[in-house]
Design an enzyme around this catalytic site. Structure first.
Site, mmCIF file in Angstrom:
data_model
loop_
_atom_site.group_PDB
_atom_site.id
_atom_site.type_symbol
_atom_site.label_atom_id
_atom_site.label_comp_id
_atom_site.label_asym_id
_atom_site.label_seq_id
_atom_site.Cartn_x
_atom_site.Cartn_y
_atom_site.Cartn_z
ATOM 1 N N ASP A 17 0.836 -1.204 0.000
ATOM 2 C CA ASP A 17 0.000 0.000 0.000
ATOM 3 C C ASP A 17 0.871 1.254 0.000
ATOM 4 O O ASP A 17 0.535 2.257 -0.627
ATOM 5 C CB ASP A 17 -0.921 -0.003 1.227
ATOM 6 C CG ASP A 17 -2.139 0.898 1.039
ATOM 7 O OD1 ASP A 17 -2.323 1.425 -0.067
ATOM 8 O OD2 ASP A 17 -2.886 1.085 2.010
ATOM 9 N N CYS A 240 -2.247 9.310 -0.683
ATOM 10 C CA CYS A 240 -3.647 9.131 -1.047
ATOM 11 C C CYS A 240 -3.805 9.633 -2.476
ATOM 12 O O CYS A 240 -3.552 10.806 -2.745
ATOM 13 C CB CYS A 240 -4.527 9.926 -0.087
ATOM 14 S SG CYS A 240 -6.264 9.867 -0.517
HETATM 15 ZN ZN ZN Z 1 -4.749 1.663 2.150
#
Ligand code: ZN
Length: 304
Positions: A17, A240
């Site tokens: 991630d 993000c």
């Molecule tokens: Zn994540």
């Protein structure tokens, strides 16, 4: 704080991630980072994802990374898969733990994998069977569990309904992903409470991003609810995709630092994890958001 769990299970998600949301880094740097993390005492590492290289070029070398790392016997490595083709690749590569992902938000799911949440859930039922037939486990991650960059609020009932379908189809556990950092302690309480009342036996992992600074507060609330399974990324690696410049996952060393001081064991050597965070920072070539990486543990002293 006597009713907190004695220990938590922490899954390190920085190599997947985290690095997926950074500029691409060389394969050998990824391998070195995973190898270093494998020596910190962490017992679970999300190593790679098997996604189409055009969709996520950062993960194009998943097979090479997996082949080249020195797998530690005490560590369980997992792979994230977006569809049954990815699951086949992961199982062929020898992964014993898969994570299948679906968005609670239909719009987010369509933007990500070009199909509805319902269609992804149909595919996930197949992935779960594939995994079980190969002797592997499959966790279903429900992303945008607390909110979506396109739809905004995602109702608790919607997230629980998506997770419930996965449980009915045989998911070994469920993870709720706060993809864009929209969870707050009260919302953690609402979702975990609603899910637990329907599925008291199903294992729950929580995956927080610190986009709006509530990551560790969310963890504390979850601990008080008895949740003992969390994701975190070394150094706070990542970001993000919907909020340029925003921070990534909660930082692993910050999570360890906080919970160990409350008497909650992680089994991880904090100093070793801080060293791994420093290595992660060198690999991506930018200052990572972890404050424990900057300041060190509270017991660190300087010469008077
Ligand atoms: Zn994540």
């Amino acid at each position: 704080m006597s009713d907190l769990p004695d220990r938590i299970s922490l899954r390190e998600v920085g190599p997947r991630d985290g690095l997926q949301n950074e500029d691409p880094v060389p394969t050998d740097a990824k391998v070195a980072l995973i190898d270093q993390l494998s020596q910190t005492g962490v017992r679970r590492i999300e190593a790679v994802s098997f996604v189409h290289p055009k969709a996520i070029p950062q993960m194009a070398d998943a097979d090479d990374v997996w082949r080249q790392i020195r797998r530690a016997a005490a560590v369980r490595y997992s792979a994230l898969v977006p569809n049954s083709r990815g699951a086949t690749r992961a199982l062929d590569a020898g992964f014993a733990e898969l994570e299948a992902v679906v968005s609670a938000s239909d719009t987010h799911n369509r933007k990500n994998v070009n199909r509805s949440t319902e269609e992804s859930l149909d595919d996930i039922a197949i992935i779960i069977d594939q995994a079980h037939q190969a002797g592997a486990t499959c966790q279903v991650i429900v992303s945008t569990a607390w909110g979506c960059p396109y739809e905004g609020e995602v109702p608790v009932q919607r997230t629980v309904a998506v997770a419930s379908r996965a449980v009915a189809d045989g998911a070994d556990s469920v993870s709720f992903g706060d993809t864009t950092g929209m969870a707050t302690p009260s919302r953690v309480q609402a979702l975990v409470g609603a899910f637990r009342s329907r599925h008291p036996q199903t294992g729950v992992n929580l995956h927080f991003h610190n986009t709006r600074g509530t990551g560790l507060a969310n963890v504390l609330t979850a601990l008080e609810l008895g949740v003992a399974d969390f994701d975190a990324s070394v150094g706070g690696l990542g970001g993000c995709p919907y909020a340029p410049g925003a921070t990534g996952n909660i930082a692993t060393e910050e999570l360890i630092y906080m919970v160990e001081d409350m008497g909650v064991a992680t089994g991880i050597d904090l100093a070793a994890m801080i060293e791994a965070a420093a290595a992660a920072e060198r690999i991506v070539g930018r200052t990572l958001p972890s404050q424990v990486l900057r300041a060190g543990p509270r017991t660190r002293t300087i010469a008077p």
